[in-house]
Every structure is written in C-alpha cells, then in structure tokens.
Write an enzyme that holds these catalytic residues in place. Structure first.
Site, short mmCIF file in Angstrom:
data_model
loop_
_atom_site.label_atom_id
_atom_site.label_comp_id
_atom_site.label_asym_id
_atom_site.label_seq_id
_atom_site.Cartn_x
_atom_site.Cartn_y
_atom_site.Cartn_z
CG HIS A 140 -7.45 -1.83 8.26
ND1 HIS A 140 -8.31 -0.88 7.71
CD2 HIS A 140 -6.33 -1.15 8.62
CE1 HIS A 140 -7.72 0.32 7.76
NE2 HIS A 140 -6.53 0.19 8.32
CB ALA A 200 1.10 -2.18 11.67
CG MET A 201 0.36 -3.26 4.98
SD MET A 201 -0.64 -1.81 4.51
CE MET A 201 -1.92 -2.61 3.55
CD GLU A 202 -4.66 -1.95 5.89
OE1 GLU A 202 -3.68 -1.51 6.51
OE2 GLU A 202 -5.35 -1.26 5.14
CG ASN A 203 0.08 -6.81 4.12
OD1 ASN A 203 -0.04 -5.94 3.30
ND2 ASN A 203 1.06 -6.84 5.02
CD GLU A 211 -2.53 -1.88 10.88
OE1 GLU A 211 -3.10 -2.06 9.79
OE2 GLU A 211 -2.10 -0.76 11.25
CD GLU A 261 -2.90 1.19 2.33
OE1 GLU A 261 -2.82 0.33 3.23
OE2 GLU A 261 -3.75 2.08 2.30
CD GLU A 303 -6.15 3.43 6.83
OE1 GLU A 303 -6.29 3.26 8.06
OE2 GLU A 303 -5.54 2.60 6.11
#
Ligand code: B3K
Ligand code: ZN
Length: 877
Positions: free
Chosen positions: A308, A269-272, A305, A128, A327
């Site tokens: 999401h 952080a990232m919500e993959n 996260e 992202e 978001e």
C-alpha cells in the site's frame, strides 16, 4: 455510535474542497480518560473559492475545548459547533491562516476501535475510513493531503514508546514522569493514514537497504515476551520490500518502517504511512501456536500493507467510491507476491476459492454492488470481497488484455503520472490505455456493473469438415444497483486438448490462447482440427464468471487427468465433485441413498499417490467443495442438512475405495525433519492432514485423529487433528479430552484459544447452537474483542451451515442477539457479522421465513447504528 439518518452519499456529488490544509501539526497530551488534542492547521483558500465560503470541518462525537485563528480566540457566535461538525462562517479572507483547534477525547472508553483508543493499555489509532474525525475536527476525506508533524506527550512509565508516521525528529523529558517525542512525515497524506501508538511494548528490530542504498530501520512492536513470535513477520517484511523493487520498481521512502501488533483491532491490519498497525494474530507466529495457514496469512498481510505504500499512500483515492483503486490493486499485488514466493498454481486456486466463497454470494445476493459503487450510506460496509477480491480480478484481466509488458508499462506510467495525487479509476484505466494503446472502454464496465456474468458455452466438432466450433453467450443477472446490464468484454483463456493430452495449436479467430468475448453472442471457429479435442476454457480463471458449459463426465475426467493448465485441471475435478454432490444432496433431500460413480473414486486415489504432483497441489485436488460451495451451486430451495449428508457420503465413498492406499500414504508422510512453514513443508502437512480427514471419514473410530493430536509437534498437525475430531467425532470422550488438553495448554493465549472457540463453533448440527451459547459465557470470551467475536460467532454464522440455518430458527436467533450485543460497543463489527444473513433467500421456504423474522426483529430495533441499519435494510429489501 453514529445513529442512522438515512443519508446517502453519491459519486456524482463529488466536489473539491474550498480550503486546503497543506500543513497539520498535532499535539497529543495522552491520558487514558481525557486526552487533549491540539491541532494547528495551516489553512489555505483554494483559488476560485467564493469570498464568503464557510470552512466546514468534519467531526464525530467531538467536544471542542478551544478555537483560535491566527493566535486570537474565535468568537463562537460566528461558529457552528456540534459533535459532528465545526463550521466557521466567515474565515479570514487571507490566502493562508492558522487555525488552532483543541478537543478532548476519551481513549479508554472507545470500544468502537475507531479513532484513538486503547488496547491492553496501549494507545493506538484506526482512522480509515472516517476515524480521524473522532480525534479532531478536520477535512476528513482522502483527497485532502497534508504534511503532518506530530508531538506526543505521555507518562514515561506507561508509555516509554511513542510512535507516529514518518521519521523521528526529537524526543525529551517533560518532568513529572512525562516525556515527549516529535515525528515528521514529509509525504503529504490524507487523514485516514494518520497513526499514533504509545505504550510499553517489546521490539524486534532489523535493517533493510533499498535498491538505491537508503538505509531503513525496521521495527516490529509486540506484547513484551512475544518478541520471538515476530521473527517470521520480519522476514516476510524484508522479502516484500525486495519484491516490490524487483517486480514493480517501487522503493521505500522513509528512514524507518514500523509495525505495531495490537490485540483489539477491527480488521486485519492498516497501512498507515510508515507505521502499520496490525491485528496481533497477523504478526505473531511460532510452530507451537500458529498453523501453516496462519503463517501464509501473516506473510500475505504484511506484504499487502507494505505494498500500500505505493498503491494507496503515495497514490491515494480521490473519494471513497474509488476504494478499489487501492484495495483491488493491492490485493492483486499481494497475490502475485505469494505466487512468486510459494506456488503459483496453489495460489491461483486458493484465490479463486476465496473469491467464490466470499465474493460470488455477495454478487448474487441483496448486498451486490459494483466494484466501484455509486452510492453508500456507511463506507465501512464497502470494504467488501467485491471491492477487494473482484477488484483484484479486474487488475488481473487488464494484465491479460494488455500483456505482461503492457501491464508493467501501464503501472509505471500510473506511478509517474499520479505520484502524490488522489485519483480515480478513470485515471488508472487511462494509464494502461495510454501505455499500451488498448481500448478499455467496454472493459471498464467491470468496475461499474455488479453481478457475476455467466457465459454459456456450446462446443461442437464436425469430423468431416474438420472443424471445431464454439458458441458463446454472455448474460449478467440484474442486481440491486442496475436492473439492465450492458454487454461486457470477457477475456477467456482456453485450450483445445488433443487425445494425447497436448494442446492443439489454437489458430481460429482468437488472440493467441485468449477469446475476447465482446458481444452478447459470439461464434469462434477452428479449422483443420483432425480429431475431436476437449475444450478447456477459462483457464487460470482468466475472468471471474460462472460458466454453463455442457461437458460430459468423461471429458471432465480427461481434463482432470491431463489438462496442462494447473488451475483448469483442478477446476475440472472440482466441477465433477460439485456435480456429484448436487446429485447426492438431491437424493438425500428425497430420503434416498446417494450413488457415487467409481471413476471419481479411482481418480482421487491416483491423485493422492501421484508423486509428480506437488503435495500442496494434491491436497487441493483432494479437497471436496465446502457445504457453502455446494449450496451456492444449487442456488435455491437449499436444505443444509441434505448437503451435509451428501458431502459426508462422498468423502466416505472416496475413503472406503482408497482405504489402504490413503492409510499408507498418511503414514509415509509423517513429519521427520524440523518444522519449516514454507510451501514444501506446509504442502506435505496439508496433504497428510487431508488424508487424515479421509481416513477418519471411513472409520467409526477417532483413534487415529486422537493419536495425531497428542503426538503432534506443531500447531498445524494439532489443529488439523482437533478439527477432524470435532467435525466427525464431536460426541466422543476422545474429542472432549483433546479439547480439554488444548484449553489446559493454551488457556492464557487468546489468539490460540480462538482456534478452540472456532473449531467448536463449526461442529455440524443444531446442538452446536447451545454449545456456542455456552462458550459465549467462557471466561476467555469477550464480546468487545473482534477476534473473539469472529472466532466464535463469526465462524458459526458464516461457516456452520447446518447449525446457523437450524430449521427451528435457533441459530438465527442466537446470532441476532449477539449482533445486537456487539453493536452496543462496536457497530462496524456488528454490521460485518450481519452479512452472514445475505444468502437467506436461497434457502428452503421454512428457513427463509425464520431468517426474515429474525432480520425484521433487528431492523425494528430503535436507534440502530448507521452501520447495522444499512446492512439489515439492504438484506431485507
Ligand atoms: N485499508 C485497511 C482497511 C480499512 C478498513 C476500514 N473499515 C486495510 C487494508 O485493506 O489493507
Ligand atoms: Zn488493503
């Protein structure tokens, strides 16, 4: 690095793609310097697509190594190949065909930390917003949903662990020391949610059974040897999963949920999907290395996260203009989670403080933009406090307008209607209108108009007519996005507080305890009011506005003692502090000593000792507005040195007036039991550390803070003492000794050393410019690690008002050089650092001139990245 071309993307230009990619199969032959990526895409012509429509895929710095359609090598005469684009001029006319693309990438050389890169030897990804196109050519946009199957091949020694999204389906040996794993994610997803991790990491595992009985294997992967520090994160994850079931009816949807902590990461952080990747500072915690605030951040980010998964992943954004759809809503959800898990009042006050500290200056400066922007040059520059925090406030206002039940029904309808889709803000609003019957047309302006609305409030009481009258008037200042503003719907929660401290029955022309301000000017009358009440307005911060309410200090003192709304009570006191500090800084600017009224000093003493109030709430009530808060309220012609002097003066006056009492309370709050990072334990420590700061403000001796530093049994107390030493006693041997002891103990632990860098970056005064420049040469500092850069340079630029804005311009010059050094490797992080200049026009003229000079120097540099050019040019405009 993507050089700036000046290209602008516009909301109104949105078009559907001509082609779809229902299935994506990826093979990664991992190798640090040359990883082969094979993408096998099932491409489908969308109904109605013109016969001769080319298939144009996005790329970013890519090198094509092979191209086949339906098993046949493609003649490159019919293809346009560039690092940023692959255009197949005449794709097959068939409804479906297979496209096989091979690319080579260099993860070890990728220091932009976008796409596929390595962190401490671990392969990981960040896609992202537009990182997937740095891995393979693709329709890299959020409305293109595809089902992914991913095969990873790697050396077994270096990467025993091979992870991707979804569920594991197969693994095996390849001979020659290599092995493979295959993952399949059944949920169609946009490319920005793709993730891969391969490396050698330690595992903390657990299980979670969802409300309908699905067993989920949970894994948190961290650097080997740090497993014990992931226990709290695991606990937070399980609580988040349960909470989303209970509060939003949302259940998890895969057999596994994995979190991986890495040390080089551009954000939190990232919500993959099914494979969240985290900045390790938001996973790792134990009492020796993390503060209570760190624990709270970890809990909130783990929750964010995870949430999401429904708000962002199952339902995603049609285009990046809709970013707040996922978001703002997900921030709202994590704030509610924290309010339920900890203290609702403390959470609300903290959220408002964050909003004011980060979003208000953005909204009031050159970078202001609507919560749903209509244009951008670089989307990564729009992951802003406006999109996140103001976006969350809008969701909160919707709940206020449609009520608790209406809100849940609206959310349920949104999930039912749009599961598996990529949607817009209009779809989100329609769900609440349809579920509750409310008309949100005027309200929707909150998404479209930038700028913080102001509400002027004038209250009057007529004793003879027994009438209380409120006159309200709204205005929205012009911003770069719109020069003329329309009238907004502003929901204002309020109370009329009687002499006994109780709310009067509201009555009047209001909806319960809410005034819906729909017009530019509105008058609200309350009849039959027997005694003059005190107005408490914007309770709970029901609308993210500024208020101009002429209220005298006695009424504010009364509310600070009696308001039944915990937020409004804090707000009354905070406003008193601000008014006092503004007057004191004016005096300081004129070279005069400040005078502080006794009432406020007395009240602070009462609050500190009020056993009926929770300690964490008391700590907030006692916290003075920051220097940046004061500067923002003053608004123009700012002199940071005068503000520092005023703030120091008020703290000392409060401390001197309450000296003995504060010292006794401080001693009485000494740690006794075991360390627990929950609301109760952290509240007690917060109050005690606030008192330590006060006691030190009234003293010329660092002894008490030094003592606490050396006997502390947890990082919260140790770091708080170090902060007091650095802030108030920087030049003493005690402080030097504490800094050395800290370094000796934690020198090899980078995320703990960030506290050491940060605390020094924040020491007030121009001398800190040199200190920070020296620290940038420290062996533990690295310009290519975002955490290090944020701890030293970021903290200096955004929180050290007196040093960053040093009158001689040395702070600006230092930060500008650092920004350019960072940009060479990581344009995203450099652009973020540059936003520290956004309030330059509110400074006094000399500093303004220095800031303009510095910004112009950056802007003039040849070959600036799109990221940095966008920020610097908008800031100067
Ligand atoms: N969605 C990510 C942020 C991505 C930032 C890209 N520049 C983390 C989050 O908000 O949860
Ligand atoms: Zn998010």
């Amino acid at each position: 690095m993507v050089a700036d071309t000046g290209q602008v993307f516009r909301l109104e230009d949105y078009r559907e793609t001509d082609y779809l990619i229902p299935e994506t199969q990826l093979t990664f032959r991992l190798s640090p310097n040359r990883t082969r990526v094979i993408a096998e895409l099932t491409v489908e012509r969308r109904q109605g697509t013109a016969d001769d429509a080319p298939l144009v895929l996005d790329g970013d710095g890519l090198e094509l190594a092979g191209l086949e359609i339906d098993g046949t090598r493609v003649n490159l005469d019919n293809v346009e190949v560039a690092p940023d684009r692959l255009a197949i001029k005449a794709p097959p006319r068939a409804k479906r065909f297979k496209l096989r693309i091979e690319t080579d990438v260099d993860p070890a050389a990728n220091r932009a930390l976008s796409g596929l890169y390595q962190s401490n030897g671990v392969f990981c990804t960040q896609c992202e917003a537009e990182g997937f196109r740095r891995i393979t050519y693709f329709l890299d946009r959020p409305d293109l949903l595809s089902v992914y199957t991913v095969r990873i091949e790697a050396a077994r020694d270096a990467a025993p662990l091979l992870l991707s999204n979804g569920n594991p389906v197969e693994q095996g040996d390849l001979g020659g020391g290599r092995h493979f794993a295959v993952w399949h994610d059944p949920h169609p997803k946009p490319s920005y949610l793709f993730a891969l991790v391969a490396g050698d990491l330690g595992l903390v595992d657990d299980r979670f059974t969802t409300i309908s009985g699905r067993a989920v294997a949970l894994g948190i992967y961290v650097e080997k040897g740090k497993e014990a520090r992931a226990a709290f994160a695991m606990d937070a994850l399980k609580r988040s999963m349960r909470w989303d079931e209970e509060r939003f009816g949302r259940e998890y949807d895969l057999d596994v949920f994995n979190i991986v902590a890495v040390s080089d990461f551009n954000m939190g952080a990232m919500e993959n999907k099914g494979l969240n990747i985290f900045n390790d500072k938001y996973v790792l915690a134990d009492k020796e290395t993390a503060t209570d605030a760190d624990y709270a951040r970890i809990e909130a980010i783990i929750a964010h996260e995870y949430f999401h998964n429904w708000t962002g992943n199952r339902i995603t954004c049609r285009d990046w203009f809709q970013l707040c759809l996922k978001e703002g809503l997900t921030v709202y959800r994590d704030q509610e989670f924290t309010a339920d898990e900890r203290s609702r009042a403390v959470e609300r006050i903290s959220d408002v403080r964050t909003l004011r500290a980060h979003q208000f200056p953005e909204d009031q400066g050159p970078l202001a933009h609507p919560v749903r922007p209509r244009r951008y040059r670089e989307i990564n520059n729009f992951y802003t406090a406006t999109v996140y925090e103001k976006g969350a406030e809008i969701v909160r206002m919707i709940r206020t307008i449609v009520g608790e039940d209406g809100f849940r029904e609206g959310m349920d309808l949104y999930f039912d209607r749009h599961d598996g889709q990529a949607v817009t803000i209009e779809d989100f609003i329609a769900a609440f209108e349809d579920a509750s019957g409310a008309d949100l047309a005027q309200f929707a302006l909150w998404y479209h108009q930038a700028g913080t609305p102001n509400v002027a409030v004038n209250a009057s009481y007529d004793a003879v007519a027994q009438e209380f009258v409120l006159e309200l008037e709204q205005s929205v200042p012009p911003t770069p996005s719109e020069s003329r503003k329309r009238v907004m719907h502003i929901p204002l929660a309020f109370g009329l507080v009687g002499p006994d401290g109780q709310d009067l029955a509201a009555g009047g022309e209001t909806d319960g305890a809410i005034i819906h301000l729909h017009k530019r000017k509105q008058t609200v009358r309350f009849k039959g009011v027997a005694e003059r009440p005190v107005l408490s307005i914007n309770r709970g911060f029901s609308a993210p506005v500024t208020l101009a309410a002429a209220q005298n200090a006695n009424d504010r003192l009364f509310l600070a003692r009696h308001d039944g709304d915990a937020f409004a009570r804090w707000e009354a006191l905070n406003t008193l502090y601000l008014e006092t500090l503004i007057a004191a800084s004016k005096a300081a600017k004129g070279g005069k000593p400040a005078k502080f009224g006794k009432d406020l000093l007395v009240l602070a003493g009462e609050i500190a000792a009020d056993e009926e109030l929770d300690p964490d709430y008391r700590a907030l009530l006692l916290s003075l507005p920051s220097e940046t808060d004061i500067a923002r309220e003053i608004g123009s012609n700012i002199d940071p040195d005068a503000i520092l002097q005023a703030r120091r003066g008020l703290a000392a006056a409060i401390a001197e007036h309450n000296g003995e009492r504060f010292a006794e309370l401080y001693a009485g709050l000494a740690d006794t039991g075991a360390y627990v990072p929950d609301a109760a334990g952290s509240g007690r420590r917060a109050l005690r550390n606030t008192l330590l700061d006060y006691c030190s403000a009234a003293s010329s001796s660092p002894a008490r803070a030094a003592e606490q530093f050396h006997v502390a049994t947890n990082m919260t107390d140790r770091a708080a003492a170090l902060a007091v030493l650095a802030d108030r006693f920087a030049a003493t041997p005690e402080t030097e000794a504490a800094l050395s002891a800290f370094e000796a103990r934690y020198g090899s632990d980078a995320i703990v050393m960030d506290k050491w860098f940060q605390v020094q970056a924040m020491i007030p005064g121009v001398e800190t410019v040199e200190r920070v420049a020296t620290l940038a040469q420290h062996r533990g500092f690295r310009m290519d690690n975002p955490n290090r850069v944020r701890a030293l340079i970021g903290a200096f630029a955004s929180a050290n008002q007196t040093a960053f804005n040093a009158a001689d311009g040395s702070g600006y010059a230092f930060v500008a050089d650092a920004i350019l050094a960072v940009e060479a490797q990581n344009p995203q992080v450099a652009a973020r650092l540059a936003t520290a200049f956004r309030s330059w026009r509110s400074l006094e003229p000399k500093r303004q001139a220095k800031a303009r000079e510095t910004l112009s120097r950056i802007a003039a540099k040849k070959g600036l990245s799109r990221d940095l050019a966008d920020i610097v040019q908008r800031t100067l405009a």
